[in-house]
Design an enzyme around this catalytic site. Structure first.
Site: not given
Ligand code: PRP
Length: 180
Positions: A48, A103-104, A107, A156-157, A163, A169
């Site tokens: 992300g 981090e992007d 959550d 949800f974004v 993604d 993405r």
């Molecule tokens: C997403 C995002 C963070 C994480 C945040 O990654 O990029 O790393 O979720 O969520 P949380 O605080 O509830 O743990 P994802 O697991 O979807 O993988 P990606 O980055 O490959 O899309």
């Protein structure tokens, strides 16, 4: 595009590219103020983070190094599975270095907690966390997030690196789910 369709869901534009860029610039400036006499390693959390780290690096005015690791917790869908899995281990040695996790989005904080536990085992000089987006209404952990770009509601974004089941993405703005 005001709305986009990804798989079975529709999303509407939520945060525009310009606002995101301003936020990334502020983060780059603030991080530089902390590390201007050092050479930090920015650890991008794939996948992300791709858009954020690319823009952040272009705006960062000092010396720095870059490393990556990949973890996943969503495994498709719009809800975190709560199970964080290491997909690609850290690509660079961070011992005795100033480390900044990029981090992007934070959550639930499950991913951040996992990363913190993993990276804190290494004897680093310092460890900070920078997240472009943050959902304060969902965050369940007590770990500090040193710098946050934009706090957003519990939507949800997708877009700007984030993604839905692999899609979205490449969108340059941030979109939120339109409830069906
Ligand atoms: C997403 C995002 C963070 C994480 C945040 O990654 O990029 O790393 O979720 O969520 P949380 O605080 O509830 O743990 P994802 O697991 O979807 O993988 P990606 O980055 O490959 O899309």
């Amino acid at each position: 595009m005001a709305t986009v369709e990804l798989h079975d869901k529709r999303f509407e534009k939520f945060i525009f590219h310009d606002e995101i860029q301003q936020s990334v610039q502020r983060l780059a400036n603030t991080v530089f103020e902390i590390y201007k006499n050092e050479t930090p390693i920015f650890v991008g959390i794939l996948s992300g983070v791709v858009m954020f780290i690319s823009d952040f690096l272009k705006k960062y005015p000092g010396n720095c190094e870059v490393a990556f690791l990949q973890v996943a917790s969503y495994h498709g869908g719009t809800q975190s599975s709560g199970v964080v899995k290491l997909e690609i281990p850290l690509t660079t040695d961070i011992v005795n270095r100033h480390v900044v996790i990029l981090e992007d989005i934070v959550d639930t904080g499950n991913t951040l907690e996992y990363l913190y536990k993993m990276l804190k085992q290494k004897p680093v000089k310092s460890l900070r966390v920078v997240s472009l987006f943050f959902k304060p209404g969902v965050y369940k952990k007590s770990l500090p997030i040193d710098l946050i770009g934009l706090s957003i509601p519990n939507e949800f974004v997708v877009g700007y690196g984030l993604d839905y089941n692999g899609l979205g993405r490449n969108l340059t703005d941030l979109y939120k789910l339109i409830p069906s």
